[in-house]
Design an enzyme around this catalytic site. Structure first.
Site, PDB file in Angstrom:
ATOM      1  N   ARG A 154       0.857  -1.177   0.000  1.00 45.96           N
ATOM      2  CA  ARG A 154       0.000   0.000   0.000  1.00 45.96           C
ATOM      3  C   ARG A 154       0.896   1.231   0.000  1.00 45.96           C
ATOM      4  O   ARG A 154       1.986   1.225   0.575  1.00 45.96           O
ATOM      5  CB  ARG A 154      -0.928   0.023   1.223  1.00 45.96           C
ATOM      6  CG  ARG A 154      -2.057  -0.992   1.184  1.00 45.96           C
ATOM      7  CD  ARG A 154      -3.088  -0.636   0.117  1.00 45.96           C
ATOM      8  NE  ARG A 154      -4.251  -1.521   0.141  1.00 45.96           N
ATOM      9  CZ  ARG A 154      -4.381  -2.638  -0.569  1.00 45.96           C
ATOM     10  NH1 ARG A 154      -3.373  -3.030  -1.343  1.00 45.96           N
ATOM     11  NH2 ARG A 154      -5.478  -3.366  -0.507  1.00 45.96           N
ATOM     12  N   HIS A 204      -1.298   0.459  -9.634  1.00 44.35           N
ATOM     13  CA  HIS A 204      -1.910  -0.452  -8.655  1.00 44.35           C
ATOM     14  C   HIS A 204      -2.516  -1.673  -9.359  1.00 44.35           C
ATOM     15  O   HIS A 204      -3.709  -1.963  -9.226  1.00 44.35           O
ATOM     16  CB  HIS A 204      -2.991   0.277  -7.846  1.00 44.35           C
ATOM     17  CG  HIS A 204      -3.271  -0.390  -6.523  1.00 44.35           C
ATOM     18  ND1 HIS A 204      -3.634   0.305  -5.401  1.00 44.35           N
ATOM     19  CD2 HIS A 204      -3.248  -1.696  -6.148  1.00 44.35           C
ATOM     20  CE1 HIS A 204      -3.840  -0.534  -4.393  1.00 44.35           C
ATOM     21  NE2 HIS A 204      -3.605  -1.757  -4.824  1.00 44.35           N
ATOM     22  N   GLU A 207      -3.640   7.760  -4.260  1.00 49.56           N
ATOM     23  CA  GLU A 207      -4.062   7.270  -5.573  1.00 49.56           C
ATOM     24  C   GLU A 207      -5.407   7.872  -5.987  1.00 49.56           C
ATOM     25  O   GLU A 207      -6.281   8.054  -5.139  1.00 49.56           O
ATOM     26  CB  GLU A 207      -4.163   5.743  -5.536  1.00 49.56           C
ATOM     27  CG  GLU A 207      -2.824   5.063  -5.287  1.00 49.56           C
ATOM     28  CD  GLU A 207      -2.950   3.554  -5.164  1.00 49.56           C
ATOM     29  OE1 GLU A 207      -4.071   3.016  -5.342  1.00 49.56           O
ATOM     30  OE2 GLU A 207      -1.937   2.904  -4.892  1.00 49.56           O
TER      31      GLU A 207
END
Length: 320
Positions: A234, A281, A263
């Site tokens: 993360r 991602h 993000e």
């Protein structure tokens, strides 16, 4: 999807702008209910199971909407979008995706590390820009073999990262919440100790209050000017502002980043750095991994309704 209204209802909780369809099989022992379903208002208050589609947050105010929920089904590699402390306080059980994403995540981590070390993406840009006939020489990359690679988080993904590094002849070490006596790799109790004894770090642990910014200025300093960091966990595991400073200032060898703190926003300072590889991602996302996670989800929910042990239950006492 089952259409028998006599089957137990399972509510699907998701953000309105995250509408990826789930490939439900034709026959299950439960009835998945989306918020757009006419039966949603009927079942919202009585459903015992809630499926959470990431990155949809599940906080106290959301759980208040589902007063009968006993079990929350996570469908992602991480569960930082779920308020685990609130679930524990309400005696709600929680499961994650287990090992469903482990193989694809591990593959991607190795790919990012190889890309940064061997400068694959930078070489691609060099050729496409027509620079080969002009400049002739492209800077050499570095081999992966025999490098000291530290793994932050030796869980489902981290374990497979380690196994993929073995054929390269890497010296593998790790840090994790607990030492794993069954593995042959060196264990360091802190990330700082691990970084001090590594050429590269691969970050694949879960995000929690304890691990937020676990990769900080001290860790980056210990990794050094030739060090490489790969993050497929993360974004908030890394202090992104410090990372940018180190990369722009030449105080770190390179980075392969699949995740970011805010993000989909990515620090623009990274866009022009040839020693940085960026990815949106997607480390764990393949059609095969989504099929895997559906099997885990269906297996967990089926086990719940049959009063059998859940396949990938999270120990909330260990997390909260």
């Amino acid at each position: 999807m089952a259409d028998d209204n006599n089957l137990p209802a399972v509510i699907i909780h998701r953000l309105s702008d995250f509408q990826q369809a789930l490939p439900w099989p034709k026959h299950t022992i439960f009835n998945p209910i989306e918020s757009s379903d006419p039966l949603y208002p009927v079942h919202r208050a009585s459903a015992r199971v809630l499926i959470v589609i990431p990155p949809s947050p599940l906080k106290a105010e959301h759980l208040d909407q589902y007063p009968s929920v006993e079990y929350v089904v996570g469908t992602s590699a991480g569960v930082d979008h779920i308020d685990l402390a609130e679930c524990r306080a309400r005696n709600i059980r929680v499961t994650g995706a287990g090992s469903a994403f482990a193989e694809d995540g591990a593959d991607y981590a190795i790919g990012l590390l190889l890309d940064v070390l061997r400068r694959v993406s930078a070489a691609h840009r060099f050729v496409r820009a027509g620079l080969w006939p002009v400049k002739h020489h492209f800077p050499l990359g570095n081999k992966l073999g025999e490098k000291r690679v530290g793994i932050v988080g030796l869980g489902n993904i981290g374990t497979l990262v380690a196994k993929r590094l073995e054929p390269f002849g890497c010296t593998i070490a790790y840090t994790s919440r607990n030492k794993k006596p069954q593995v042959p790799y060196a264990y360091y109790p802190t990330v700082l100790d691990l970084a001090t004894n590594s050429d590269s770090l691969i970050v694949c642990c879960a995000l929690s209050n304890k691990t937020r910014h676990i990769i900080n200025r001290d860790v980056l300093t210990a990794l050094g000017k030739k060090g490489v960091i790969v993050n497929i966990g993360r974004g908030a595991l890394v202090d992104e502002k410090e990372l940018v400073k180190f990369l722009v200032g030449g105080e770190l060898g390179g980075a392969g980043l699949d995740v970011f703190e805010n993000e989909p926003e990515v620090p623009k300072e990274l866009f022009m750095l040839d020693n940085v590889v960026l990815s949106p991602h997607r480390a764990v996302s393949t059609p095969e991994s989504f099929n895997n996670v559906m099997e885990v989800v269906i297996g967990n929910i089926t086990a719940f309704f049959l009063n059998k042990p859940l396949l990938s239950e999270i120990d909330l006492n260990d997390w909260c």
